[in-house]
Scaffold this active site. Structure first.
Site, PDB file in Angstrom:
ATOM      1  N   TYR A   1       0.857  -1.189   0.000  1.00  0.00           N
ATOM      2  CA  TYR A   1       0.000   0.000   0.000  1.00  0.00           C
ATOM      3  C   TYR A   1       0.891   1.236   0.000  1.00  0.00           C
ATOM      4  O   TYR A   1       1.855   1.307   0.756  1.00  0.00           O
ATOM      5  CB  TYR A   1      -0.889   0.003   1.246  1.00  0.00           C
ATOM      6  CG  TYR A   1      -1.766   1.233   1.391  1.00  0.00           C
ATOM      7  CD1 TYR A   1      -2.837   1.466   0.531  1.00  0.00           C
ATOM      8  CD2 TYR A   1      -1.511   2.167   2.398  1.00  0.00           C
ATOM      9  CE1 TYR A   1      -3.637   2.584   0.671  1.00  0.00           C
ATOM     10  CE2 TYR A   1      -2.322   3.298   2.549  1.00  0.00           C
ATOM     11  CZ  TYR A   1      -3.381   3.501   1.679  1.00  0.00           C
ATOM     12  OH  TYR A   1      -4.174   4.621   1.822  1.00  0.00           O
TER      13      TYR A   1
ATOM     14  N   LYS B   1       4.680   9.115   8.663  1.00  0.00           N
ATOM     15  CA  LYS B   1       4.470   8.558  10.007  1.00  0.00           C
ATOM     16  C   LYS B   1       5.478   9.105  11.049  1.00  0.00           C
ATOM     17  O   LYS B   1       5.295  10.214  11.512  1.00  0.00           O
ATOM     18  CB  LYS B   1       4.402   7.043   9.918  1.00  0.00           C
ATOM     19  CG  LYS B   1       3.189   6.649   9.019  1.00  0.00           C
ATOM     20  CD  LYS B   1       2.752   5.211   9.068  1.00  0.00           C
ATOM     21  CE  LYS B   1       1.393   5.045   8.401  1.00  0.00           C
ATOM     22  NZ  LYS B   1       1.391   4.439   7.097  1.00  0.00           N
TER      23      LYS B   1
ATOM     24  N   ASP C   1       9.390   2.778  -0.524  1.00  0.00           N
ATOM     25  CA  ASP C   1       8.386   3.486   0.278  1.00  0.00           C
ATOM     26  C   ASP C   1       8.602   3.112   1.754  1.00  0.00           C
ATOM     27  O   ASP C   1       8.237   2.036   2.204  1.00  0.00           O
ATOM     28  CB  ASP C   1       6.977   3.088  -0.186  1.00  0.00           C
ATOM     29  CG  ASP C   1       5.888   3.804   0.611  1.00  0.00           C
ATOM     30  OD1 ASP C   1       6.229   4.566   1.539  1.00  0.00           O
ATOM     31  OD2 ASP C   1       4.697   3.596   0.306  1.00  0.00           O
TER      32      ASP C   1
HETATM   33  C1  LIG Z   1       0.677   4.852   5.762  1.00  0.00           C
HETATM   34  C2  LIG Z   1       1.355   4.577   4.478  1.00  0.00           C
HETATM   35  C3  LIG Z   1       1.196   5.393   3.352  1.00  0.00           C
HETATM   36  C4  LIG Z   1       0.173   6.495   3.299  1.00  0.00           C
HETATM   37  O1  LIG Z   1       0.429   7.484   4.230  1.00  0.00           O
HETATM   38  P1  LIG Z   1      -0.789   8.469   4.652  1.00  0.00           P
HETATM   39  O2  LIG Z   1      -0.121   9.465   5.549  1.00  0.00           O
HETATM   40  O3  LIG Z   1      -1.795   7.612   5.331  1.00  0.00           O
HETATM   41  O4  LIG Z   1      -1.306   9.083   3.412  1.00  0.00           O
HETATM   42  C5  LIG Z   1       1.982   5.157   2.241  1.00  0.00           C
HETATM   43  N1  LIG Z   1       2.864   4.155   2.213  1.00  0.00           N
HETATM   44  C6  LIG Z   1       3.050   3.327   3.269  1.00  0.00           C
HETATM   45  C7  LIG Z   1       4.057   2.245   3.188  1.00  0.00           C
HETATM   46  C8  LIG Z   1       2.281   3.506   4.426  1.00  0.00           C
HETATM   47  O5  LIG Z   1       2.439   2.649   5.436  1.00  0.00           O
END
Ligand SMILES: *Cc1c(COP(=O)(O)O)cnc(C)c1O
Length: 423
Positions: A141, A262, A234
């Site tokens: 994701y 995060k 990512d």
């Molecule tokens: C949480 C997450 C996202 C999206 O971040 P948001 O701040 O919720 O838009 C993208 N990539 C990874 C790997 C994530 O865990």
């Protein structure tokens, strides 16, 4: 107000009563509680019930709720004004701190969410490679931008189809899918198609916790070098979670672009993408790839991020300690599951932990889907009743925070034993 009343009231004004779907507890067939406040490793709902919090806002809170240093930094900065739409030295400071850790990257740009970070990184990668086609992995994701809300297409096609209504198939068709930890699936996808960018969670946390094999990532890096493909790692979740250096600390593999989120916002809205100068110089105002944001680099969010990274830098044993606690929890869970004849797979990377109710070792999304989600739902609901908040989906990751103690883990295991004995 009870949790039920708060939820019903919310549904009158907010679709499904929530601002992010997983919060509705639909995956576990129960109702969400509504939070009043947090304190250290615990949160309290509007009825005054206390929960040991293994969600930690889905990762950002490495130091738990109301960490004094972060709280002080936020309050002090907020008193000077919330937002200016003009640069502050705080942005430079946080950028420098991150680039000192991820030393192989030259420049960083801040945005407000992980979704924005990956969306911008994809645009930048396309601007650099001059190719529209990208490859992602099933089960990874990367936020909810159009190009990335794509699932595997029908057997007859190698490109994906949109996984959400409202995403044009014309966009989805430029996103190809491969299987996590399966290098042959990557080779197949790129041999037939002119792919310019590959994006991956090097330590996947959004299909449950499924780390990439080192061999697989090394091979992926090699293929990207040979074929001139931009590799985006990512690290929105794994950055400052799996280790101080995210996946780099685990595998030592360099990305062309890294995305963060995060933890770098310490609980506020900050995320970023970073790359070497050769790529980053294409970003506006230096280059032709447009990217902007009213609240990008917001001073209060930057202050929270700086304070978090200061906490990280000040605690040399932090990730060791968190990993030990995570392992104590997953090993304990596994022992209890064994005792009751329940199949459980567990995994830990730094402060991240995962557990799947399946016999199969989980290497990819198809494996993850073999999990018994009914047992998971019962386990989850039981744990909530006992005051332990685990992510309300089998396909999410759990998080340890720095203020959790051995005692907290023992408390959670004692409750897990009680719940599993009744499954
Ligand atoms: C949480 C997450 C996202 C999206 O971040 P948001 O701040 O919720 O838009 C993208 N990539 C990874 C790997 C994530 O865990």
């Amino acid at each position: 107000m009870t949790n039920h009343e708060a939820f019903e009231y919310s549904k009158k004004y907010i679709p499904g009563g929530v601002n992010s779907p997983v919060r509705a507890f639909g995956n576990v067939g129960s109702e969400p509680f509504f939070v009043d406040r947090g304190e250290g490793a615990y949160i309290y709902d509007v009825e005054g019930n206390r929960y040991l919090d293994f969600v930690q806002s889905w990762g950002p809170l490495l130091f738990g709720h109301c960490d004094k240093h972060i709280e002080d930094a936020v309050i002090k900065t907020a008193k000077k004004g919330l937002s200016f739409g003009t640069s502050t030295p705080l942005e430079t400071k946080l950028g420098k701190m991150i680039l000192e850790h991820f030393f192989y990257l030259d420049k960083i740009r801040f945005v407000s969410s992980g979704t924005e970070a990956t969306m911008s990184a994809i645009r930048l990668a396309r601007g650099y490679s001059k190719k529209d086609k990208i490859l992602k992995f099933e089960g990874c994701y990367h936020g909810h931008s159009d190009s990335l809300l794509v699932k595997a297409g029908s057997g007859a096609t190698t490109f994906g189809s949109s996984s959400s209504a409202g995403v044009p198939e014309d966009i989805a068709k430029n996103t190809y899918l491969a299987i996590y930890n399966d290098i042959e699936s990557v080779k197949k996808a790129i041999s037939n198609n002119d792919i310019g960018t590959i994006i991956i969670e090097p330590i996947a946390g959004n299909m449950g916790l499924v780390p990439a094999d080192k061999e697989f990532l090394l091979e992926l890096r090699k293929i990207c070098d040979e074929k001139n493909i931009v590799l985006i790692l990512d690290e929105v979740m794994s950055g400052y979670r799996a280790s101080k250096l995210g996946s780099y600390g685990v595998y030592g593999i360099e990305a062309d672009i890294v995305t963060f989120g995060k933890v770098i916002g310490g609980g506020l809205n900050a995320a970023a993408f970073a790359a070497k100068d050769e790529i980053m110089s294409l970003i506006s105002p230096l280059g032709p790839v447009y990217q902007a944001g009213t609240l990008s680099g917001n001073p209060v969010a930057m202050a929270a991020g700086i304070a978090s990274l200061e906490n990280i830098n000040a605690d040399k044993d932090l990730y060791n300690r968190l990993e030990k606690l995570a392992k104590k929890f997953t090993q304990g869970l596994k022992n209890i599951a064994n005792e009751y004849g329940i199949s459980l797979q567990t995994c830990v990377r730094g402060s991240m932990f995962g557990y799947f109710f399946t016999e199969k070792e989980v290497k990819n999304y198809t494996d993850a889907l073999t999990s018994n989600t009914e047992i998971f739902a019962k386990f989850h609901t039981g744990m909530i009743k006992e005051g332990v908040f685990l992510a309300p989906s089998q396909f999410e990751t759990g998080f340890i925070c720095s203020v959790m103690s051995e005692k907290d883990i023992e408390f959670a295991l004692q409750k897990a034993k009680k719940v599993m004995s009744s499954l």
